[in-house]
Design an enzyme around this catalytic site. Structure first.
Site, PDB file in Angstrom:
ATOM      1  CG  ASN A  39      -0.467  -0.280   2.505  1.00 28.32           C
ATOM      2  OD1 ASN A  39       0.596  -0.898   2.653  1.00 28.32           O
ATOM      3  ND2 ASN A  39      -1.175   0.145   3.531  1.00 28.32           N
ATOM      4  CD  GLU A  41      -1.531   4.795   4.525  1.00 25.16           C
ATOM      5  OE1 GLU A  41      -1.034   5.647   5.290  1.00 25.16           O
ATOM      6  OE2 GLU A  41      -2.214   3.822   4.926  1.00 25.16           O
ATOM      7  CB  CYS A  50      -5.268  -1.466  -1.625  1.00 26.47           C
ATOM      8  SG  CYS A  50      -6.571  -0.789  -0.588  1.00 26.47           S
ATOM      9  CD  GLU A  52      -5.419  -6.036  -1.180  1.00 24.67           C
ATOM     10  OE1 GLU A  52      -4.899  -4.908  -1.043  1.00 24.67           O
ATOM     11  OE2 GLU A  52      -6.113  -6.572  -0.295  1.00 24.67           O
ATOM     12  CB  CYS A  83     -10.838  -2.609   0.765  1.00 22.00           C
ATOM     13  SG  CYS A  83     -10.307  -2.052  -0.863  1.00 22.00           S
ATOM     14  CB  CYS A  86      -8.740  -4.776  -3.199  1.00 28.58           C
ATOM     15  SG  CYS A  86      -7.638  -3.349  -3.118  1.00 28.58           S
TER      16      CYS A  86
HETATM   17  N1  THU Z   1      -5.202  -1.688   2.771  1.00 27.83           N
HETATM   18  C1  THU Z   1      -4.639  -2.477   1.803  1.00 27.83           C
HETATM   19  O1  THU Z   1      -3.585  -2.130   1.237  1.00 27.83           O
HETATM   20  N2  THU Z   1      -5.262  -3.638   1.486  1.00 27.83           N
HETATM   21  C2  THU Z   1      -6.353  -4.135   2.124  1.00 27.83           C
HETATM   22  O2  THU Z   1      -6.807  -5.207   1.760  1.00 27.83           O
HETATM   23  C3  THU Z   1      -6.965  -3.391   3.235  1.00 27.83           C
HETATM   24  C4  THU Z   1      -6.442  -2.012   3.438  1.00 27.83           C
HETATM   25  C5  THU Z   1      -4.492  -0.455   3.150  1.00 27.83           C
HETATM   26  C6  THU Z   1      -5.074   0.835   2.666  1.00 27.83           C
HETATM   27  C7  THU Z   1      -4.496   1.832   3.662  1.00 27.83           C
HETATM   28  O3  THU Z   1      -3.208   2.215   3.223  1.00 27.83           O
HETATM   29  C8  THU Z   1      -4.342   1.013   4.938  1.00 27.83           C
HETATM   30  O4  THU Z   1      -4.429  -0.345   4.558  1.00 27.83           O
HETATM   31  C9  THU Z   1      -5.397   1.323   5.988  1.00 27.83           C
HETATM   32  O5  THU Z   1      -6.663   1.248   5.442  1.00 27.83           O
END
Ligand code: THU
Length: 130
Positions: A39, A41, A50, A52, A83, A86
């Site tokens: 991920n 941000e 994310c 994925e 999520c 994803c």
């Molecule tokens: N996140 C992912 O990268 N994948 C997931 O399946 C769930 C959430 C990340 C997004 C964000 O950077 C952090 O987790 C908190 O939501």
């Protein structure tokens, strides 16, 4: 390399100054190649991506478009669920029987199929009128 190792390694490189929640994802494509993503941000929060999504982008950049298996890992009390967005992104490149394993850094794993992850998926067939 195993998907679990690829996902755990890439997770360490996540850019998470806001949530502090590192996620790693690894995909085995039908070709056998492994692609990984973390991920990333952004200070404009909705622009974050994310793990994925990163792994899927790496897969397409590598010239693969068919997912054979997915592995996602985070430091979470229970295996981290992908999520909603994803789930749809994975379904774009994976059949309903593809296995998605969600894992914690302390070794808990939960494996489901894409069909279980996203029942009632919107697909190209929904746009066919003829
Ligand atoms: N996140 C992912 O990268 N994948 C997931 O399946 C769930 C959430 C990340 C997004 C964000 O950077 C952090 O987790 C908190 O939501």
């Amino acid at each position: 390399m195993t998907l679990a190792k690829a996902a755990a390694e890439v997770r360490e490189r996540a850019w998470v100054p806001y949530s502090r929640f590192k996620v790693g994802a690894a995909i085995r494509a039908a070709s056998g190649k492994v692609y990984a993503g973390c991920n990333v941000e952004n200070v404009a929060y909705p622009e974050g991506t994310c793990a994925e999504a990163g792994a899927i982008a790496a897969m397409c950049a590598g010239g693969d478009y068919k997912i054979a298996e997915v592995y996602v890992i985070a430091d979470s009390p229970e295996p981290v669920p992908c999520c909603g967005g994803c789930r749809q992104k994975i379904a774009e490149f994976a059949g309903p029987d593809v296995r998605v394993t969600m894992a914690t850094t302390d070794g808990k794993e939960k494996t489901v199929t894409v069909a279980e992850l996203l029942p009632g998926v919107f697909s190209a067939a929904h746009m066919d009128r003829a």
